[in-house]
Scaffold this active site. Structure first.
Site, PDB file in Angstrom:
ATOM      1  N   CYS A 186       0.850  -1.177   0.000  1.00  0.00           N
ATOM      2  CA  CYS A 186       0.000   0.000   0.000  1.00  0.00           C
ATOM      3  C   CYS A 186       0.889   1.230   0.000  1.00  0.00           C
ATOM      4  O   CYS A 186       2.106   1.134   0.092  1.00  0.00           O
ATOM      5  CB  CYS A 186      -0.903   0.002   1.229  1.00  0.00           C
ATOM      6  SG  CYS A 186      -1.837  -1.534   1.449  1.00  0.00           S
ATOM      7  N   ARG A 192       1.013   1.270  -6.089  1.00  0.00           N
ATOM      8  CA  ARG A 192       1.300   0.335  -5.004  1.00  0.00           C
ATOM      9  C   ARG A 192       0.034  -0.295  -4.426  1.00  0.00           C
ATOM     10  O   ARG A 192       0.116  -1.223  -3.621  1.00  0.00           O
ATOM     11  CB  ARG A 192       2.068   1.048  -3.882  1.00  0.00           C
ATOM     12  CG  ARG A 192       3.436   1.540  -4.276  1.00  0.00           C
ATOM     13  CD  ARG A 192       4.095   2.283  -3.142  1.00  0.00           C
ATOM     14  NE  ARG A 192       4.445   1.391  -2.053  1.00  0.00           N
ATOM     15  CZ  ARG A 192       5.676   0.928  -1.838  1.00  0.00           C
ATOM     16  NH1 ARG A 192       6.647   1.244  -2.652  1.00  0.00           N
ATOM     17  NH2 ARG A 192       5.919   0.142  -0.811  1.00  0.00           N
ATOM     18  N   TRP A 195      -4.095  -1.770  -0.907  1.00  0.00           N
ATOM     19  CA  TRP A 195      -4.240  -3.068  -1.572  1.00  0.00           C
ATOM     20  C   TRP A 195      -4.706  -4.027  -0.488  1.00  0.00           C
ATOM     21  O   TRP A 195      -3.996  -4.273   0.478  1.00  0.00           O
ATOM     22  CB  TRP A 195      -2.910  -3.515  -2.175  1.00  0.00           C
ATOM     23  CG  TRP A 195      -2.992  -4.796  -2.942  1.00  0.00           C
ATOM     24  CD1 TRP A 195      -3.398  -4.954  -4.236  1.00  0.00           C
ATOM     25  CD2 TRP A 195      -2.626  -6.109  -2.470  1.00  0.00           C
ATOM     26  NE1 TRP A 195      -3.313  -6.281  -4.592  1.00  0.00           N
ATOM     27  CE2 TRP A 195      -2.849  -7.008  -3.539  1.00  0.00           C
ATOM     28  CE3 TRP A 195      -2.147  -6.608  -1.258  1.00  0.00           C
ATOM     29  CZ2 TRP A 195      -2.608  -8.368  -3.422  1.00  0.00           C
ATOM     30  CZ3 TRP A 195      -1.907  -7.964  -1.132  1.00  0.00           C
ATOM     31  CH2 TRP A 195      -2.134  -8.829  -2.220  1.00  0.00           C
ATOM     32  N   ASN A 245       1.039   0.110   6.422  1.00  0.00           N
ATOM     33  CA  ASN A 245       1.380  -0.931   5.447  1.00  0.00           C
ATOM     34  C   ASN A 245       1.918  -2.132   6.206  1.00  0.00           C
ATOM     35  O   ASN A 245       2.608  -1.975   7.215  1.00  0.00           O
ATOM     36  CB  ASN A 245       2.466  -0.449   4.477  1.00  0.00           C
ATOM     37  CG  ASN A 245       1.990   0.640   3.557  1.00  0.00           C
ATOM     38  OD1 ASN A 245       0.810   0.913   3.484  1.00  0.00           O
ATOM     39  ND2 ASN A 245       2.928   1.270   2.862  1.00  0.00           N
ATOM     40  N   GLY A 246       1.661  -3.333   5.688  1.00  0.00           N
ATOM     41  CA  GLY A 246       2.176  -4.532   6.322  1.00  0.00           C
ATOM     42  C   GLY A 246       1.068  -5.391   6.900  1.00  0.00           C
ATOM     43  O   GLY A 246      -0.117  -5.201   6.594  1.00  0.00           O
ATOM     44  N   GLU A 279       8.227 -15.761 -18.486  1.00  0.00           N
ATOM     45  CA  GLU A 279       7.978 -14.339 -18.290  1.00  0.00           C
ATOM     46  C   GLU A 279       6.889 -13.840 -19.238  1.00  0.00           C
ATOM     47  O   GLU A 279       6.030 -13.036 -18.855  1.00  0.00           O
ATOM     48  CB  GLU A 279       9.281 -13.554 -18.497  1.00  0.00           C
ATOM     49  CG  GLU A 279       9.134 -12.038 -18.481  1.00  0.00           C
ATOM     50  CD  GLU A 279       8.695 -11.466 -17.145  1.00  0.00           C
ATOM     51  OE1 GLU A 279       8.458 -10.246 -17.105  1.00  0.00           O
ATOM     52  OE2 GLU A 279       8.568 -12.213 -16.155  1.00  0.00           O
ATOM     53  N   LYS A 323       3.365 -12.113 -18.067  1.00  0.00           N
ATOM     54  CA  LYS A 323       2.924 -10.793 -18.511  1.00  0.00           C
ATOM     55  C   LYS A 323       1.516 -10.855 -19.111  1.00  0.00           C
ATOM     56  O   LYS A 323       0.675  -9.998 -18.847  1.00  0.00           O
ATOM     57  CB  LYS A 323       3.898 -10.218 -19.543  1.00  0.00           C
ATOM     58  CG  LYS A 323       5.202  -9.760 -18.981  1.00  0.00           C
ATOM     59  CD  LYS A 323       5.009  -8.522 -18.116  1.00  0.00           C
ATOM     60  CE  LYS A 323       6.169  -8.362 -17.143  1.00  0.00           C
ATOM     61  NZ  LYS A 323       6.141  -9.275 -16.009  1.00  0.00           N
ATOM     62  N   GLU A 346      -1.050 -11.402 -16.328  1.00  0.00           N
ATOM     63  CA  GLU A 346      -1.110 -10.274 -15.399  1.00  0.00           C
ATOM     64  C   GLU A 346      -2.022  -9.160 -15.897  1.00  0.00           C
ATOM     65  O   GLU A 346      -2.813  -8.609 -15.125  1.00  0.00           O
ATOM     66  CB  GLU A 346       0.298  -9.676 -15.202  1.00  0.00           C
ATOM     67  CG  GLU A 346       1.148 -10.343 -14.159  1.00  0.00           C
ATOM     68  CD  GLU A 346       2.463  -9.619 -13.987  1.00  0.00           C
ATOM     69  OE1 GLU A 346       2.791  -9.275 -12.845  1.00  0.00           O
ATOM     70  OE2 GLU A 346       3.173  -9.390 -14.988  1.00  0.00           O
ATOM     71  N   HIS A 366       4.886 -34.549 -23.123  1.00  0.00           N
ATOM     72  CA  HIS A 366       4.697 -35.246 -21.854  1.00  0.00           C
ATOM     73  C   HIS A 366       3.458 -34.766 -21.105  1.00  0.00           C
ATOM     74  O   HIS A 366       3.390 -34.926 -19.880  1.00  0.00           O
ATOM     75  CB  HIS A 366       5.941 -35.086 -20.978  1.00  0.00           C
ATOM     76  CG  HIS A 366       7.151 -35.755 -21.545  1.00  0.00           C
ATOM     77  ND1 HIS A 366       7.261 -37.120 -21.689  1.00  0.00           N
ATOM     78  CD2 HIS A 366       8.304 -35.232 -22.045  1.00  0.00           C
ATOM     79  CE1 HIS A 366       8.435 -37.421 -22.227  1.00  0.00           C
ATOM     80  NE2 HIS A 366       9.085 -36.281 -22.455  1.00  0.00           N
ATOM     81  N   LYS A 386       2.253  -3.194  -6.912  1.00  0.00           N
ATOM     82  CA  LYS A 386       3.630  -3.181  -7.412  1.00  0.00           C
ATOM     83  C   LYS A 386       4.638  -3.787  -6.433  1.00  0.00           C
ATOM     84  O   LYS A 386       5.348  -4.706  -6.768  1.00  0.00           O
ATOM     85  CB  LYS A 386       4.021  -1.747  -7.749  1.00  0.00           C
ATOM     86  CG  LYS A 386       5.403  -1.604  -8.372  1.00  0.00           C
ATOM     87  CD  LYS A 386       5.460  -2.255  -9.725  1.00  0.00           C
ATOM     88  CE  LYS A 386       6.795  -2.070 -10.409  1.00  0.00           C
ATOM     89  NZ  LYS A 386       6.871  -2.800 -11.667  1.00  0.00           N
TER      90      LYS A 386
END
Length: 610
Positions: free
Chosen positions: A2, A27, A74, A99-100, A483, A487, A490, A506, A605
């Protein structure tokens, strides 16, 4: 995950708080709020959704004050509701942003309920507000109440508090989450990120673990975890306002994709200027440390983990040293067998990724004496906790989906691999010159890849209606396929998975049909013929192929096979170049689907929670 901003000044701080929250919105963007003391009462406004909605409400209610705090959230504890939005207050007298995660919030909630406190939210943060208020009621001033309260909290936190009873100061504290103090003229600030206050000051103090800070208009006092006054260094931030603005671009992700040639050039500038791979790039002690290690263990999360997986190929092939790569959040919770002769390498864009930080602490507790951080943010927690550091110079990255941070991490890790090879006697002068030349030309090669954007964009409409996609790669390009899949999911919300191309037969081949686009990273390297065989397996099942390859790979498009060629194969640094088109593919597919490119749902983020 946050954003926090606070200000005390002889001017109206509400515009500064709102501007700071807008810059911090990357964030966290589930909800936003501010609490201010206007000289008579503590006023608060909160809204779910974006900062702009809260801003409109604050303007409508005529908010103006010289002391206040703000937060963009967030969600962790409790859903996305106005009651769960920060700031949280206690009896209308004290407000806090946080935050946390407070791990013992249930225990503290029961204790405070027994003392007569009621709770209006589902958050762990409201516990902090009531706990500080409780200690104020026992006769402590705001600073002492905060210092007492934080000793009773278990977990990670960055907090800022203001109180109606003490309007001439703001209190901040941190443990495990980033928090800084900004120093102005007759005004001072707190923030979780320098971007929130860069419009007002560049002079910042980074609070350390266990610090509390008393912030007034006249100055700042910092106290360590023993409540002793300490001096913390003042740093001049090099973040520019221009780096935080969109300029001619539609989205920060688009801007940051196109900034990669410059970001890579800046990251390797010292190396190119020196003309040799020098251990000094990693710190004063690096020559002895790197020469003495017998292996590498990389700890990272998300995109940084994929950078580590790519580096494993380079480190083992170029330096001849064994290399393991682990997801930090898994490593810290398993019984690991430590080899103290291995170098622990942590990778984090923000330098504050909690899982990576805790994994680093765990590695140290197991007896690993040597640590190296690869990071984009100077003075962040992970570099400060590491023996050696290599700073990527990607600049501010605002888009939630990492782009330039990833490619600069790759460059840093390649530099580490070659430096290790040199120190371990596996690099002759001619090969060193070849690697330097490859790095020197890399920004140009990345720019050539960016020039492929119109071709990549043309693929987006074919992807937009799909629900699933498969990405394939082999060898050092398999992590690039991973990656690419990350992306795409996301920011476009298309389910995407990546596999080593040889694994297709397989199991994953069962998923392939005409509705499953298959993206293949197929550069002109020694595995190209193997990859071609894997592509034939896809075509035989009716799958549609989208292939990123090189100009000299000698195969072209055909029925059900779409091909985009990079101008030339760039050898060992090919993974960096082939990252560019998969980033652009995700971006343009997201645009075609109408999703929020820079702020994808459910994400934020800087991941400073478990």
């Amino acid at each position: 995950m946050c954003g926090i901003v606070g200000a005390i000044a002889d001017r109206d701080v509400v515009p500064a708080l709102i501007e700071g929250l807008k810059r911090l919105e990357y964030r966290g963007y589930d909800s936003a709020g501010i609490a201010v003391f206007d000289g008579q009462s503590m006023r608060r406004v909160r809204r779910t959704g974006r900062v702009s909605e809260m801003e409109a409400a604050a303007q409508a209610e005529g908010f103006s004050a010289r002391l206040g705090i703000g937060h963009t959230r967030w969600a962790t504890h409790g859903g996305v509701t106005e009651n769960n939005a920060h700031p949280h207050v206690s009896f209308g007298e004290l407000a806090v942003v946080h935050n946390g995660i407070i791990e013992n919030h249930d225990e503290q909630r029961d204790r405070l309920r027994a003392a007569g406190y009621t709770f209006e939210s589902d958050t762990d943060t409201e516990v902090i507000a009531h706990l500080v208020h409780f200690h104020q009621q026992q006769g402590l001033d705001l600073l002492a109440a905060v210092q007492t309260a934080v000793r009773e909290l278990t977990g990670a936190y960055a907090i800022a508090l203001v109180s109606k009873s003490e309007p001439e100061r703001m209190i901040a504290a941190r443990m495990g989450c980033p928090l800084l103090v900004g120093l102005g003229e007759g005004e001072n600030f707190v923030a979780s990120d320098v971007s929130a206050i860069i419009q007002a000051t560049r002079r910042v103090i980074f609070l350390e673990e266990g610090d509390t800070a008393e912030v007034t208009r006249a100055g700042v006092r910092v106290f360590d975890d023993a409540n002793a006054v300490v001096e913390r260094d003042v740093h001049l931030s090099d973040v520019s306002l221009a780096s935080l603005e969109l300029g001619p671009y539609s989205h920060f992700m688009q801007k940051e994709i196109h900034e990669q040639p410059r970001a890579i050039a800046d990251t390797i500038e010292a190396l190119i200027d020196d003309g040799v791979f020098s251990a000094e790039l990693f710190g004063d002690k690096a020559a002895d440390v790197l020469a003495g290690v017998e292996g590498i263990q990389i700890l990272a999360c998300g995109t940084s983990y994929y950078a580590g997986l790519t580096a494993r190929y380079w480190i083992e092939e170029i330096a001849g040293l064994p290399c393991t790569v682990e997801i930090a959040s898994e490593y810290r919770y398993r019984t690991a067998v430590a080899n103290p002769k291995y170098l622990i390498v942590t990778i984090s864009q923000s330098g504050e990724t909690l899982d990576t930080m805790e994994a680093l602490k765990y590695a140290k507790s197991l007896g690993h004496p040597h640590t190296l951080s690869i990071c984009n943010v100077p003075e962040s927690a992970i570099p400060r906790a590491s023996e050696l550091v290599y700073y990527t110079r990607a600049g501010a990255e605002i888009g939630v989906a990492s782009t330039k941070a990833f490619t600069t991490q790759l460059v840093a890790l390649f530099t580490l691999a070659v430096t290790l090879a040199k120190l371990h006697g596996r690099l002759d002068e001619a090969t060193e010159a070849e690697h330097l030349d490859a790095l020197r030309h890399l920004p140009g090669s990345v720019q050539h890849a960016l020039n492929l954007e119109p071709q990549v964009k043309a693929w987006a409409d074919r992807f937009a209606p799909k629900d699933h996609a498969l990405f394939l790669g082999r060898g050092v390009h398999y992590p690039i396929a991973m990656e690419g899949a990350l992306k795409l999911k996301e920011i476009s919300y298309i389910h995407a998975e990546a596999y080593p191309a040889g694994e297709l037969k397989h199991g994953p081949l069962a998923l392939v049909d005409a509705q499953m686009p298959v993206v293949v990273i197929a550069p002109n390297d020694r595995l190209l013929e193997k990859v071609k065989s894997n592509m034939q397996e896809v075509r035989a099942r009716g799958g549609e192929l989208f292939v990123f390859t090189d100009e000299d790979s000698h195969f072209g498009p055909s029925e059900g096979v779409h091909v985009i060629r990079a101008p030339r194969h760039v050898g060992v640094l090919s993974p960096v170049v082939h990252t560019i088109p998969v980033q652009m593919l995700a971006y343009h597919v997201a645009l075609a689907r109408g999703t929020d490119v820079d702020k994808p749902r459910n994400l934020a983020k800087s991941v400073t929670v478990e």
